[in-house]
Design a protein around this motif. Structure first.
Motif, PDB file in Angstrom:
ATOM      1  N   ARG A  49     -36.459  -4.044  14.602  1.00 12.57           N
ATOM      2  CA  ARG A  49     -36.790  -2.720  15.141  1.00 12.57           C
ATOM      3  C   ARG A  49     -35.657  -2.183  16.006  1.00 12.57           C
ATOM      4  O   ARG A  49     -35.342  -0.986  15.963  1.00 12.57           O
ATOM      5  CB  ARG A  49     -38.091  -2.789  15.940  1.00 12.57           C
ATOM      6  CG  ARG A  49     -39.329  -3.020  15.087  1.00 12.57           C
ATOM      7  CD  ARG A  49     -40.597  -2.594  15.810  1.00 12.57           C
ATOM      8  NE  ARG A  49     -40.743  -3.309  17.072  1.00 12.57           N
ATOM      9  CZ  ARG A  49     -41.414  -4.442  17.224  1.00 12.57           C
ATOM     10  NH1 ARG A  49     -41.990  -5.013  16.167  1.00 12.57           N
ATOM     11  NH2 ARG A  49     -41.526  -5.014  18.409  1.00 12.57           N
ATOM     12  N   VAL A  50     -35.036  -3.059  16.801  1.00 12.24           N
ATOM     13  CA  VAL A  50     -33.914  -2.623  17.637  1.00 12.24           C
ATOM     14  C   VAL A  50     -32.732  -2.192  16.768  1.00 12.24           C
ATOM     15  O   VAL A  50     -32.113  -1.145  16.994  1.00 12.24           O
ATOM     16  CB  VAL A  50     -33.488  -3.749  18.607  1.00 12.24           C
ATOM     17  CG1 VAL A  50     -32.179  -3.398  19.307  1.00 12.24           C
ATOM     18  CG2 VAL A  50     -34.584  -4.000  19.644  1.00 12.24           C
TER      19      VAL A  50
ATOM     20  N   THR B 141     -40.329  -7.391  13.204  1.00 10.93           N
ATOM     21  CA  THR B 141     -39.830  -8.175  14.329  1.00 10.93           C
ATOM     22  C   THR B 141     -39.002  -7.290  15.258  1.00 10.93           C
ATOM     23  O   THR B 141     -38.429  -6.278  14.824  1.00 10.93           O
ATOM     24  CB  THR B 141     -38.972  -9.351  13.843  1.00 10.93           C
ATOM     25  OG1 THR B 141     -37.842  -8.839  13.106  1.00 10.93           O
ATOM     26  CG2 THR B 141     -39.789 -10.261  12.931  1.00 10.93           C
ATOM     27  N   TRP B 142     -38.913  -7.696  16.531  1.00 14.12           N
ATOM     28  CA  TRP B 142     -38.214  -6.836  17.488  1.00 14.12           C
ATOM     29  C   TRP B 142     -36.712  -6.721  17.201  1.00 14.12           C
ATOM     30  O   TRP B 142     -36.145  -5.641  17.409  1.00 14.12           O
ATOM     31  CB  TRP B 142     -38.467  -7.310  18.925  1.00 14.12           C
ATOM     32  CG  TRP B 142     -37.802  -8.599  19.310  1.00 14.12           C
ATOM     33  CD1 TRP B 142     -38.345  -9.845  19.293  1.00 14.12           C
ATOM     34  CD2 TRP B 142     -36.450  -8.753  19.777  1.00 14.12           C
ATOM     35  NE1 TRP B 142     -37.430 -10.780  19.707  1.00 14.12           N
ATOM     36  CE2 TRP B 142     -36.257 -10.133  20.027  1.00 14.12           C
ATOM     37  CE3 TRP B 142     -35.399  -7.872  20.018  1.00 14.12           C
ATOM     38  CZ2 TRP B 142     -35.058 -10.651  20.488  1.00 14.12           C
ATOM     39  CZ3 TRP B 142     -34.194  -8.380  20.483  1.00 14.12           C
ATOM     40  CH2 TRP B 142     -34.026  -9.748  20.717  1.00 14.12           C
TER      41      TRP B 142
END
Length: 291
Positions: free
Chosen positions: A118-119, A114-115
């Protein structure tokens, strides 16, 4: 005898969050080790680090850490340097994942894609960010005003301890990564050099504390000292602890990173990664020329 033992085992400040996190990690490791072939050396390294964390945070040892500067320095060296180094050196990731059920492993893998994950990974596992926070959390909590705040407010005190543990885990995970770059975040050479870089400000701070002729941390006098040490003697011992043992531990970390670098070099994985990058760059240049 029994009362003395119970005094040391019973937490000075009980924490359900810490206890739950610790128990879950232990159970996952036990289950994972039963499913995988984990050497005794790796298991010993993991459990030694876990015992150090538990003793430092959830026994009567924490009382002395709150009432004597040099005991507080021992606690911080264990939480920030030695215990995370031992646990990460055991490479527990695959073992802990194996301890999860299959549905949970699938969910974990999906969550990692999921973003937000990842961030967070891109920020927290950035080598520059991880290295700076590793050093910053040592120096920030040595500022007398910040030390006073931590000792007067239990929430700040717990945040201080958690920040030391977590930043230690992240930093040593990057330094002791056994993979080439990529997919590793640091190059093997930088992993070897990094502990030498991070120990320099710690040695300087330790020297300042060691040779100071004034009481830098009067908060321990206000809280009540656990021992009858002379104030400056206790401060000198604390400065030496954060100077010498911390530097030795970081040197050991650098040697472990060097061992991984040599292993990668002998297996040819570093050379192959470099060749792949050169071939990819040549292919891109050829494609641009053809267009």
């Amino acid at each position: 005898m029994m009362s003395t033992l119970l005094k040391w085992i019973v937490p000075w400040e009980f924490s359900w969050l810490f206890l739950a996190t610790f128990v879950v990690a232990c159970l996952l490791y036990v289950r994972g080790a039963a499913r995988l072939q984990v050497s005794r050396g790796r298991q010993l390294s993991f459990w030694t680090g876990m015992v150090m964390i538990y003793l430092s945070l959830h026994t009567y040892f924490d009382y002395y850490a709150e009432h004597e500067f040099f005991m507080h320095r021992i606690q911080q060296v264990l939480l920030h340097h030695l215990a995370p180094l031992l646990i990460i050196a055991s490479y527990p990731g695959t073992v802990l994942r194996a301890g999860l059920s299959l549905p949970l492993r699938v969910r974990l893998r999906a969550a990692q894609r999921t973003w937000p994950a990842r961030v967070a990974s891109a920020v927290l596992l950035n080598p520059a960010f991880a290295t700076l926070t590793f050093v910053a959390f040592i120096l920030v909590w040595l500022i007398p005003h910040m030390q006073t705040l931590a000792m007067l407010d239990w929430r700040i005190y717990r945040f201080m301890n958690w920040s030391m543990v977590i930043s230690g885990f992240i930093y040593w995970w990057l330094v002791l990564d056994h993979r080439p770059r990529p997919p590793g975040r640091m190059t093997p050479g930088l992993r070897v050099l990094s502990p030498g870089i991070t120990m320099t400000p710690q040695i300087l701070a330790g020297a300042i504390v060691t040779f100071s002729k004034t009481d830098l941390y009067p908060i321990f006098e206000i809280c009540g000292r656990a021992f009858t040490f002379n104030v400056l003697t206790g401060q000198l011992v604390g400065g030496v602890i954060m100077w010498v043992p911390a530097a030795i531990i970081e040197s050991i970390g650098g040697l472990l990173a060097l061992r991984q670098w040599l292993r990668l070099s002998r297996s040819g994985r570093i050379r192959r990664e470099s060749d792949d990058r050169r071939r990819a760059a040549a292919a891109r240049a050829t494609a641009r020329g053809a267009s």
